[in-house]
Design an enzyme around this catalytic site. Structure first.
Site, short mmCIF file in Angstrom:
data_model
loop_
_atom_site.label_atom_id
_atom_site.label_comp_id
_atom_site.label_asym_id
_atom_site.label_seq_id
_atom_site.Cartn_x
_atom_site.Cartn_y
_atom_site.Cartn_z
N ARG A 258 -45.80 3.90 47.56
CA ARG A 258 -45.87 3.98 45.98
C ARG A 258 -46.74 2.76 45.75
NH1 ARG A 258 -39.55 5.14 44.03
NH2 ARG A 258 -39.36 7.21 45.41
N ARG A 273 -39.38 -4.24 46.13
CA ARG A 273 -40.36 -3.26 45.50
C ARG A 273 -41.52 -3.57 46.47
NH1 ARG A 273 -39.76 -1.24 40.74
NH2 ARG A 273 -38.18 -3.13 40.13
N GLU A 345 -30.18 -0.97 41.99
CA GLU A 345 -30.43 0.26 42.19
C GLU A 345 -30.51 0.44 43.74
OE1 GLU A 345 -33.29 4.24 41.86
OE2 GLU A 345 -33.42 2.58 40.40
N SER A 348 -30.63 7.09 43.37
CA SER A 348 -30.67 7.63 42.13
C SER A 348 -30.55 9.27 42.31
CB SER A 348 -32.11 7.66 41.37
OG SER A 348 -32.31 7.97 40.37
N ARG A 387 -33.45 -1.15 51.07
CA ARG A 387 -32.50 -1.67 49.94
C ARG A 387 -31.17 -1.95 50.55
NH1 ARG A 387 -34.10 -0.89 43.68
NH2 ARG A 387 -36.44 -1.49 44.15
#
Length: 423
Positions: A258, A273, A345, A348, A387
């Site tokens: 990403r 991130r 988070e 999801s 994570r």
């Protein structure tokens, strides 16, 4: 993609759904463009019919020895005009598709309204969060000599990490552990998909065109996948499935890529991130009447991973202002990070309804039925491996800087009980 027939029949409901997402009404623009395209289609059909009829009249006139100059001129005019109308119809269709491609899915009725994450609604918690104020994962990893951001920056720049030794093994163990749960206990089929996909695949799951700047594209024109959702969901693109085969469930552990174009200044330290990270993804393809139950089941699969690891978490339903572009309802699972003293988070899980299926032309047919229906698609992180690594490191840290290996992961770590400087 939205059902144009639904917008024609329910323009007010369509606009109400957009308003819940904080968007301006759009039905009038859609229907005006649709009316122009349909008018062009009607004109084209009438011209084709008249051309065929006139051609027959010319033949009849010639057989009877009569002149047909007027009819010949009419046919010539129609042949000249038809390509223009066809081009107009095609252009209007492309404009309509481009307009609809940029419109997000409408939220389900039971999704809470709200402008942003502050309106998300917590629905449950599990576990007792460890005290906050402990060392963060990057301090732990660097002190162990097993997490090297400087080497990663030399190789690739910012937002990359080099893991070594036991931490690299722990990352691999977490992915294997997650896959084993999803395949053995929840019936997902493991898949090893391509990491490079075409435009059509990215469009099908709605990464394109709206989120182009968040993606990495290579010189061949292929896109690096931002999540395995893209190839897994597109396995059913352009297919007509048997209803008896549903639901289909797929899972994969892949690198994800990403650009994080909109994340400037956020989570600049550590692994929260990254431009490249591992994630275990779950995708389900269902009949419409199965998708709500499948959504709960998928979320349970992701929560099971965290419970087995002994990681405290909470589950929230996202409000209309915080949910993703393709989703009609999303549960976020947030894991407790003692180093940050916050829930972040880690998964999801989204029910996209038939939104992606319409873009992909993915349908199913019941036994003995001629008509087809669009499938419903769902996707969820099961979970983000990086994570999960962060959460394990911060939750299981010891006073001396070592990290206890959770019981559930020890079989995947060759019995290792502790990660320390001294091994």
């Amino acid at each position: 993609m939205h059902d144009l027939r639904f917008i024609r029949d329910n323009p007010g409901e369509f606009d109400r759904g957009l308003a819940r997402r904080g968007l301006e009404p759009l039905s009038a623009d859609v229907l005006a463009l649709d009316a122009r395209r349909r008018a062009a289609q009607t004109s084209m059909q009438e011209m084709q019919a008249r051309r065929n009829e006139a051609s027959k009249e010319i033949g009849a006139a010639k057989r009877q020895g009569q002149g047909a100059a007027g009819l010949v001129a009419e046919v010539a005019t129609l042949k000249e005009r038809l390509p223009e109308v066809e081009a107009e119809e095609k252009a209007l269709g492309e404009q309509l598709e481009a307009l609809l491609a940029g419109v997000p899915n409408l939220p389900a009725e039971d999704v809470p309204d709200g402008p942003d994450e502050t309106a998300n609604v917590e629905i449950r918690r599990w576990g007792t969060p460890r005290e906050s104020g402990l060392r963060e994962h990057f301090d732990l990893g660097e002190a162990l000599g097993l997490m090297d951001f400087q080497a990663a920056a030399k190789l690739s720049g910012a937002r990359f990490t080099v893991l070594k030794g036991a931490l690299a093994r722990l990352e691999r163990a977490l992915g294997d552990f997650m896959l084993d749960i999803h395949t053995a206990e929840f019936g997902y089929q493991e898949v090893s998909p391509p990491l490079l996909v075409r435009d059509e695949a990215m469009f099908g799951t709605a990464q394109l065109p709206k989120f182009r700047d968040d993606q990495f594209q290579v010189s061949s024109g292929h896109w690096l996948i931002p999540t395995a959702e893209v190839p897994l969901t597109n396995l059913v693109a352009d297919e007509i499935l048997d209803a008896e085969a549903l639901p289909l469930r797929f899972t994969a552990r892949t690198p994800c890529f990403r650009a994080e174009a909109g994340a400037a200044g956020r989570d600049t330290r550590g692994m929260i991130r990254q431009h490249q990270f591992y994630k275990v993804e779950m995708v389900s393809v269902t009949a419409p009447d199965q998708s709500a139950a499948e959504h709960e089941r998928m979320t349970e699969a992701a929560e099971t991973v965290l419970r087995r690891l002994g990681l405290a978490y909470r589950t929230v339903v996202l409000c209309t202002g915080d949910m993703g572009f393709a989703s009609r309802k999303t549960y976020d699972i947030e894991v407790w990070l003692p180093g940050q003293g916050a829930y972040r988070e880690i998964s999801s899980c989204s029910n996209c309804g038939d939104f992606q299926a319409r873009r992909m032309k993915a349908r199913f047919r019941g036994r003995g039925e001629k008509a087809t229906q669009f499938v419903h698609t769902l996707n969820g992180s099961g979970t983000a491996v990086g994570r999960a690594l962060i959460a394990v490191m911060e939750t299981y840290q010891e006073a001396d800087g070592s990290i206890a290996v959770p019981d559930a992961l020890r079989p995947y770590m060759n019995g290792m009980e502790r990660i320390s400087v001294h091994g």
